[in-house]
Write a protein that holds these residues in place. Structure first.
Motif, PDB file in Angstrom:
ATOM      1  N   ARG A  27      -1.097  28.619 -32.628  1.00 31.16           N
ATOM      2  CA  ARG A  27      -2.036  28.283 -31.627  1.00 31.16           C
ATOM      3  C   ARG A  27      -1.654  28.961 -30.416  1.00 31.16           C
ATOM      4  O   ARG A  27      -2.265  28.479 -29.259  1.00 31.16           O
ATOM      5  CB  ARG A  27      -2.105  26.908 -31.393  1.00 31.16           C
ATOM      6  CG  ARG A  27      -2.866  26.447 -32.685  1.00 31.16           C
ATOM      7  CD  ARG A  27      -2.738  24.655 -32.570  1.00 31.16           C
ATOM      8  NE  ARG A  27      -3.502  23.945 -33.531  1.00 31.16           N
ATOM      9  CZ  ARG A  27      -2.888  23.886 -34.785  1.00 31.16           C
ATOM     10  NH1 ARG A  27      -1.803  24.189 -34.996  1.00 31.16           N
ATOM     11  NH2 ARG A  27      -3.696  23.437 -35.605  1.00 31.16           N
ATOM     12  N   TRP A  28      -0.765  29.851 -30.325  1.00 33.33           N
ATOM     13  CA  TRP A  28      -0.040  30.386 -28.895  1.00 33.33           C
ATOM     14  C   TRP A  28       0.158  31.896 -29.476  1.00 33.33           C
ATOM     15  O   TRP A  28       0.809  32.131 -30.511  1.00 33.33           O
ATOM     16  CB  TRP A  28       1.169  29.877 -28.424  1.00 33.33           C
ATOM     17  CG  TRP A  28       2.015  29.503 -29.715  1.00 33.33           C
ATOM     18  CD1 TRP A  28       2.034  28.239 -30.743  1.00 33.33           C
ATOM     19  CD2 TRP A  28       3.341  29.943 -29.989  1.00 33.33           C
ATOM     20  NE1 TRP A  28       3.137  28.134 -31.448  1.00 33.33           N
ATOM     21  CE2 TRP A  28       3.819  29.593 -31.095  1.00 33.33           C
ATOM     22  CE3 TRP A  28       3.751  31.165 -29.423  1.00 33.33           C
ATOM     23  CZ2 TRP A  28       5.141  29.951 -31.588  1.00 33.33           C
ATOM     24  CZ3 TRP A  28       4.908  31.764 -29.981  1.00 33.33           C
ATOM     25  CH2 TRP A  28       5.568  31.056 -30.992  1.00 33.33           C
TER      26      TRP A  28
ATOM     27  N   ASP B  35       3.773  25.931 -37.975  1.00 33.79           N
ATOM     28  CA  ASP B  35       2.584  26.224 -36.823  1.00 33.79           C
ATOM     29  C   ASP B  35       1.644  25.140 -36.663  1.00 33.79           C
ATOM     30  O   ASP B  35       1.182  24.590 -35.564  1.00 33.79           O
ATOM     31  CB  ASP B  35       1.632  27.248 -37.319  1.00 33.79           C
ATOM     32  CG  ASP B  35       2.370  28.784 -37.321  1.00 33.79           C
ATOM     33  OD1 ASP B  35       3.449  28.791 -36.576  1.00 33.79           O
ATOM     34  OD2 ASP B  35       1.957  29.628 -37.842  1.00 33.79           O
ATOM     35  N   ASP B  36       1.691  23.986 -37.666  1.00 34.76           N
ATOM     36  CA  ASP B  36       0.847  22.838 -37.616  1.00 34.76           C
ATOM     37  C   ASP B  36       1.787  21.440 -37.289  1.00 34.76           C
ATOM     38  O   ASP B  36       1.273  20.535 -37.337  1.00 34.76           O
ATOM     39  CB  ASP B  36       0.145  22.443 -38.821  1.00 34.76           C
ATOM     40  CG  ASP B  36      -0.843  23.784 -38.905  1.00 34.76           C
ATOM     41  OD1 ASP B  36      -1.365  24.124 -37.868  1.00 34.76           O
ATOM     42  OD2 ASP B  36      -1.193  24.099 -40.008  1.00 34.76           O
TER      43      ASP B  36
ATOM     44  N   ASP C 278      -2.242  31.629 -24.283  1.00 36.31           N
ATOM     45  CA  ASP C 278      -2.899  33.016 -25.056  1.00 36.31           C
ATOM     46  C   ASP C 278      -2.320  34.429 -24.727  1.00 36.31           C
ATOM     47  O   ASP C 278      -2.618  35.352 -25.154  1.00 36.31           O
ATOM     48  CB  ASP C 278      -4.394  32.721 -24.773  1.00 36.31           C
ATOM     49  CG  ASP C 278      -4.905  31.614 -25.293  1.00 36.31           C
ATOM     50  OD1 ASP C 278      -4.475  30.922 -26.274  1.00 36.31           O
ATOM     51  OD2 ASP C 278      -5.908  30.886 -24.977  1.00 36.31           O
TER      52      ASP C 278
ATOM     53  N   TYR D 299      -0.931  22.740 -29.150  1.00 36.02           N
ATOM     54  CA  TYR D 299      -2.027  22.105 -29.100  1.00 36.02           C
ATOM     55  C   TYR D 299      -2.664  22.140 -27.690  1.00 36.02           C
ATOM     56  O   TYR D 299      -2.082  21.957 -26.678  1.00 36.02           O
ATOM     57  CB  TYR D 299      -1.792  20.749 -29.728  1.00 36.02           C
ATOM     58  CG  TYR D 299      -1.446  20.709 -31.131  1.00 36.02           C
ATOM     59  CD1 TYR D 299      -2.575  20.726 -32.243  1.00 36.02           C
ATOM     60  CD2 TYR D 299      -0.122  20.693 -31.625  1.00 36.02           C
ATOM     61  CE1 TYR D 299      -2.330  20.733 -33.546  1.00 36.02           C
ATOM     62  CE2 TYR D 299       0.242  20.719 -32.864  1.00 36.02           C
ATOM     63  CZ  TYR D 299      -0.885  20.757 -34.201  1.00 36.02           C
ATOM     64  OH  TYR D 299      -0.748  20.891 -35.108  1.00 36.02           O
ATOM     65  N   ARG D 300      -4.226  22.051 -27.798  1.00 34.52           N
ATOM     66  CA  ARG D 300      -4.820  22.251 -26.518  1.00 34.52           C
ATOM     67  C   ARG D 300      -5.490  21.084 -25.995  1.00 34.52           C
ATOM     68  O   ARG D 300      -6.219  20.105 -26.772  1.00 34.52           O
ATOM     69  CB  ARG D 300      -5.958  23.487 -26.921  1.00 34.52           C
ATOM     70  CG  ARG D 300      -5.468  24.678 -27.273  1.00 34.52           C
ATOM     71  CD  ARG D 300      -4.130  25.261 -26.388  1.00 34.52           C
ATOM     72  NE  ARG D 300      -3.696  26.479 -26.881  1.00 34.52           N
ATOM     73  CZ  ARG D 300      -3.949  27.620 -26.855  1.00 34.52           C
ATOM     74  NH1 ARG D 300      -5.432  28.049 -25.761  1.00 34.52           N
ATOM     75  NH2 ARG D 300      -3.558  28.861 -27.232  1.00 34.52           N
TER      76      ARG D 300
ATOM     77  N   HIS E 106      -7.829  19.465 -28.797  1.00 30.64           N
ATOM     78  CA  HIS E 106      -7.086  18.528 -29.740  1.00 30.64           C
ATOM     79  C   HIS E 106      -6.637  17.145 -28.918  1.00 30.64           C
ATOM     80  O   HIS E 106      -6.651  16.339 -29.639  1.00 30.64           O
ATOM     81  CB  HIS E 106      -5.616  19.452 -30.106  1.00 30.64           C
ATOM     82  CG  HIS E 106      -5.914  20.454 -30.757  1.00 30.64           C
ATOM     83  ND1 HIS E 106      -5.662  21.719 -30.207  1.00 30.64           N
ATOM     84  CD2 HIS E 106      -6.234  20.849 -31.895  1.00 30.64           C
ATOM     85  CE1 HIS E 106      -5.807  22.847 -30.985  1.00 30.64           C
ATOM     86  NE2 HIS E 106      -6.335  22.194 -32.072  1.00 30.64           N
TER      87      HIS E 106
END
Length: 344
Positions: free
Chosen positions: A3-4, A18-19, A123, A136-137, A141
């Motif tokens: 995610r980044w 990653d998760d 990003d 996580y955003r 999220h």
């Protein structure tokens, strides 16, 4: 799913996958838990939770309020001392049911990894966004009613932490070796920011070795202060008495990373000394929260009841114990009350 593109300086995002949503709790392996269980020698237990109606009022935090307990209803009747014979003549059972409204982080509590994030360009496109541990955003999220970075734009529900919620900590179990750092014994109750040098002095003087997977429990004496005020603490008490960890000390932050601790719990509000001794006008004003929750996935516990345990341990020449402290398994919550148990 990664995610980044950029991760914050000093962060461990991606190191556990990653998760990942557990952060440093991944260090609580079966071997680490077995090592913690070996700390039990006497079978004596200590409750490390304040009564959940303390501190009392909302002086410590104006957004958090004491629990409100109410009775449940059976139709039109309050379900307290309710005789079941009302429904079934001749039945002798009596029942009580109630419900509670509470701030999940009012009293003794754990912060989830969704409790604290940052505005950060994950990003790499030059435009910062609301981001939490492991990329996580906010909005995607961790969902709230508004997008504050875009003019308080209303956002659709459902709201809550769809990732990094406190249920991830609960399912991990949170059972490991607690290590008592008794700052009150060494520095008293005067307000003082404790940095790396002072912490190393405590560890050396008390003969404490920190191992990977340990849970740091920091006693400042603030628990006794709260209890002494009997639910009516004066304004400013959180910043006018007792010490706390100095989140502005880069050496201390680096040690927290390198030591491999999985969580930090303290008897004060916030764990770190506030206001921070070296505030950054262009960055965080709670640097220990940023370092632990946002960068490293280290959970923080606040307002633990540690003084009774600390005194017993010192009297018995010990500083380590088995700590069992899972939060409520409450999906999407960003914090939770906890009733930690120390077994020695």
């Amino acid at each position: 799913m990664k995610r980044w593109t950029n991760r914050p300086n000093g962060a461990n995002w991606g190191d556990f996958g990653d998760d990942d949503q557990r952060g440093r709790l991944n260090f609580l392996t079966p071997d680490v838990v077995k090592r913690a269980v070996a700390e039990v020698r006497e079978g004596k237990v200590f409750c490390l939770s304040l009564p959940l109606d303390l501190p009392g009022g909302n002086v410590l935090n104006p957004r958090r309020f004491p629990p409100k307990i109410e009775f449940s209803m059976r139709g039109e009747d309050p379900a307290i001392n309710y005789p079941m014979g009302k429904l079934n003549p001749g039945q002798t059972d009596v029942v009580c049911d109630d419900k509670v409204t509470l701030s999940t982080q009012y009293s003794t509590q754990w912060d989830s990894l969704a409790h604290f994030g940052a505005v950060f360009d994950a990003d790499g496109d030059g435009k910062p966004e609301v981001v939490y541990y492991n990329g996580y955003r906010g909005g995607e999220h961790v969902r709230g009613p508004f997008d504050y970075l875009n003019g308080r734009k209303p956002m659709p529900g459902p709201y809550g932490a769809r990732a990094l919620g406190i249920e991830n900590m609960a399912s991990a179990g949170v059972q490991g070796r607690g290590v008592l750092i008794d700052l009150m014994h060494h520095f008293g109750t005067e307000p003082k920011a404790i940095g790396y040098d002072e912490l190393m002095y405590v560890l050396k003087t008390d003969g404490i070795e920190i191992l990977r997977g340990d849970i740091l429990c920091v006693r400042t004496g603030f628990d006794r202060v709260l209890i002494g005020h009997g639910g009516n603490p004066p304004a400013g008490v959180a910043t006018s008495i007792c010490c706390g960890l100095n989140g502005s000390d880069e050496k201390l932050l680096r040690w927290i990373d390198e030591a491999g601790i999985v969580a930090i719990a303290s008897d004060n509000e916030g764990v770190e000394f506030l206001p921070t001794p070296k505030p950054n006008p262009m960055g965080t004003h709670v640097p220990l929260h940023e370092h632990c929750l946002f960068k490293l996935g280290i959970h923080l516990g606040e307002l633990f009841l540690l003084s009774d345990l600390a005194e017993w341990l010192r009297a018995n020449g010990r500083f380590t114990f088995l700590l069992t402290a899972p939060p409520l398994r409450l999906p999407t919550a960003v914090g939770s009350p906890v009733t930690p148990i120390a077994t020695v």
